[in-house]
Write a protein that holds these residues in place. Structure first.
Motif, PDB file in Angstrom:
ATOM      1  N   ALA A  40      49.485   2.356  79.647  1.00 17.82           N
ATOM      2  CA  ALA A  40      50.440   3.443  79.490  1.00 17.82           C
ATOM      3  C   ALA A  40      49.744   4.642  78.847  1.00 17.82           C
ATOM      4  O   ALA A  40      48.721   4.488  78.180  1.00 17.82           O
ATOM      5  CB  ALA A  40      51.611   2.984  78.627  1.00 17.82           C
ATOM      6  N   LYS A  43      47.902   4.722  75.350  1.00 19.70           N
ATOM      7  CA  LYS A  43      47.825   3.366  74.808  1.00 19.70           C
ATOM      8  C   LYS A  43      46.625   2.622  75.389  1.00 19.70           C
ATOM      9  O   LYS A  43      45.987   3.075  76.334  1.00 19.70           O
ATOM     10  CB  LYS A  43      49.119   2.617  75.101  1.00 19.70           C
ATOM     11  CG  LYS A  43      50.340   3.220  74.424  1.00 19.70           C
ATOM     12  CD  LYS A  43      51.550   2.332  74.573  1.00 19.70           C
ATOM     13  CE  LYS A  43      52.740   2.902  73.817  1.00 19.70           C
ATOM     14  NZ  LYS A  43      53.938   2.032  73.925  1.00 19.70           N
ATOM     15  N   SER A  63      55.561 -10.144  77.561  1.00 21.13           N
ATOM     16  CA  SER A  63      56.420  -9.010  77.893  1.00 21.13           C
ATOM     17  C   SER A  63      56.874  -8.998  79.348  1.00 21.13           C
ATOM     18  O   SER A  63      57.850  -8.318  79.689  1.00 21.13           O
ATOM     19  CB  SER A  63      55.690  -7.699  77.575  1.00 21.13           C
ATOM     20  OG  SER A  63      54.486  -7.615  78.306  1.00 21.13           O
ATOM     21  N   LYS A  87      61.638  -2.269  83.717  1.00 17.70           N
ATOM     22  CA  LYS A  87      62.143  -1.530  82.571  1.00 17.70           C
ATOM     23  C   LYS A  87      61.317  -0.256  82.395  1.00 17.70           C
ATOM     24  O   LYS A  87      60.154  -0.205  82.815  1.00 17.70           O
ATOM     25  CB  LYS A  87      62.018  -2.382  81.313  1.00 17.70           C
ATOM     26  CG  LYS A  87      62.683  -3.740  81.391  1.00 17.70           C
ATOM     27  CD  LYS A  87      62.384  -4.551  80.140  1.00 17.70           C
ATOM     28  CE  LYS A  87      63.009  -5.937  80.222  1.00 17.70           C
ATOM     29  NZ  LYS A  87      62.709  -6.740  79.010  1.00 17.70           N
ATOM     30  N   PRO A  88      61.887   0.750  81.755  1.00 20.10           N
ATOM     31  CA  PRO A  88      61.102   1.974  81.522  1.00 20.10           C
ATOM     32  C   PRO A  88      59.788   1.697  80.796  1.00 20.10           C
ATOM     33  O   PRO A  88      58.784   2.378  81.054  1.00 20.10           O
ATOM     34  CB  PRO A  88      62.051   2.828  80.684  1.00 20.10           C
ATOM     35  CG  PRO A  88      63.413   2.396  81.112  1.00 20.10           C
ATOM     36  CD  PRO A  88      63.291   0.920  81.373  1.00 20.10           C
ATOM     37  N   GLU A  89      59.771   0.708  79.922  1.00 16.23           N
ATOM     38  CA  GLU A  89      58.540   0.385  79.196  1.00 16.23           C
ATOM     39  C   GLU A  89      57.468  -0.255  80.071  1.00 16.23           C
ATOM     40  O   GLU A  89      56.348  -0.474  79.610  1.00 16.23           O
ATOM     41  CB  GLU A  89      58.836  -0.502  77.980  1.00 16.23           C
ATOM     42  CG  GLU A  89      59.661  -1.726  78.282  1.00 16.23           C
ATOM     43  CD  GLU A  89      61.139  -1.525  77.990  1.00 16.23           C
ATOM     44  OE1 GLU A  89      61.701  -0.455  78.353  1.00 16.23           O
ATOM     45  OE2 GLU A  89      61.747  -2.451  77.407  1.00 16.23           O
ATOM     46  N   ASP A  90      57.797  -0.567  81.315  1.00 16.74           N
ATOM     47  CA  ASP A  90      56.784  -1.058  82.257  1.00 16.74           C
ATOM     48  C   ASP A  90      55.999   0.097  82.894  1.00 16.74           C
ATOM     49  O   ASP A  90      55.038  -0.143  83.633  1.00 16.74           O
ATOM     50  CB  ASP A  90      57.444  -1.874  83.376  1.00 16.74           C
ATOM     51  CG  ASP A  90      58.062  -3.163  82.872  1.00 16.74           C
ATOM     52  OD1 ASP A  90      59.174  -3.504  83.330  1.00 16.74           O
ATOM     53  OD2 ASP A  90      57.435  -3.826  82.022  1.00 16.74           O
ATOM     54  N   THR A  91      56.409   1.313  82.620  1.00 12.72           N
ATOM     55  CA  THR A  91      55.723   2.479  83.176  1.00 12.72           C
ATOM     56  C   THR A  91      54.277   2.526  82.695  1.00 12.72           C
ATOM     57  O   THR A  91      54.008   2.471  81.492  1.00 12.72           O
ATOM     58  CB  THR A  91      56.445   3.779  82.760  1.00 12.72           C
ATOM     59  OG1 THR A  91      57.740   3.792  83.354  1.00 12.72           O
ATOM     60  CG2 THR A  91      55.664   5.005  83.192  1.00 12.72           C
ATOM     61  N   ALA A  92      53.353   2.583  83.633  1.00 10.25           N
ATOM     62  CA  ALA A  92      51.923   2.564  83.312  1.00 10.25           C
ATOM     63  C   ALA A  92      51.123   2.688  84.601  1.00 10.25           C
ATOM     64  O   ALA A  92      51.680   2.587  85.701  1.00 10.25           O
ATOM     65  CB  ALA A  92      51.548   1.262  82.611  1.00 10.25           C
ATOM     66  N   THR A 121      56.095   4.044  87.789  1.00  7.02           N
ATOM     67  CA  THR A 121      56.982   4.786  86.906  1.00  7.02           C
ATOM     68  C   THR A 121      58.394   4.243  87.064  1.00  7.02           C
ATOM     69  O   THR A 121      58.918   4.191  88.181  1.00  7.02           O
ATOM     70  CB  THR A 121      56.974   6.286  87.231  1.00  7.02           C
ATOM     71  OG1 THR A 121      55.631   6.779  87.132  1.00  7.02           O
ATOM     72  CG2 THR A 121      57.863   7.055  86.263  1.00  7.02           C
ATOM     73  N   SER A 124      64.904   5.568  83.663  1.00  8.34           N
ATOM     74  CA  SER A 124      66.063   4.930  83.018  1.00  8.34           C
ATOM     75  C   SER A 124      67.370   5.436  83.608  1.00  8.34           C
ATOM     76  O   SER A 124      67.404   6.372  84.384  1.00  8.34           O
ATOM     77  CB  SER A 124      66.022   5.208  81.517  1.00  8.34           C
ATOM     78  OG  SER A 124      66.002   6.599  81.284  1.00  8.34           O
TER      79      SER A 124
END
Length: 124
Positions: A40, A43, A63, A87-92, A121, A124
């Motif tokens: 991401a 990160k 995760s 999920k949005p946190e899978d964006t990378a 991407t 949400s």
């Protein structure tokens, strides 16, 4: 030597699915442990899943466990990552990696070969 080319990334809404593919060159694909990592923005590159060369054992990061599935088709020299319930946190940026007869590792430095990455991407 092996070359890896990822495809299948894109923009998807939360809860949706994508399937990533990684095509490998060479005639000994079955002798490589294949893995997916993701990075991401801002990160570190994190482990997602691997498929071990001998026996095809798989292992997942906590995760993504239960949502993502890694699989491989040795006849097609291709490894896949089916991603569900995104999920949005899978964006990378998702990267495919390979290690010849690798034990199966979760650290990126253990892998010798990398693809160029494909952007995922999740909105949400």
């Amino acid at each position: 030597q092996v070359q890896l080319v990822e495809s299948g990334g894109g923009l998807v809404q939360a809860g949706g699915s994508l399937r990533l593919s990684c095509a490998a060159s060479g005639r000994t694909f079955g002798s490589y442990t294949m893995a997916w990592f993701r990075e991401a923005t801002g990160k570190e590159r994190d482990f997602v899943a691997f498929s071990r060369w001998a026996g095809g054992d798989t292992y997942y990061a906590d995760s993504v466990k239960g949502r993502f599935t890694i699989s491989r088709d040795n006849a097609k020299n291709t490894v896949y990552l089916q991603m569900n319930s995104l999920k949005p946190e899978d964006t990378a940026v998702y990267y495919c990696a390979a290690e010849y007869r690798g034990f199966g590792w979760v650290k990126s430095y253990e892998y010798d070969y990398w693809g160029q990455g494909t952007q995922v991407t999740v909105s949400s």
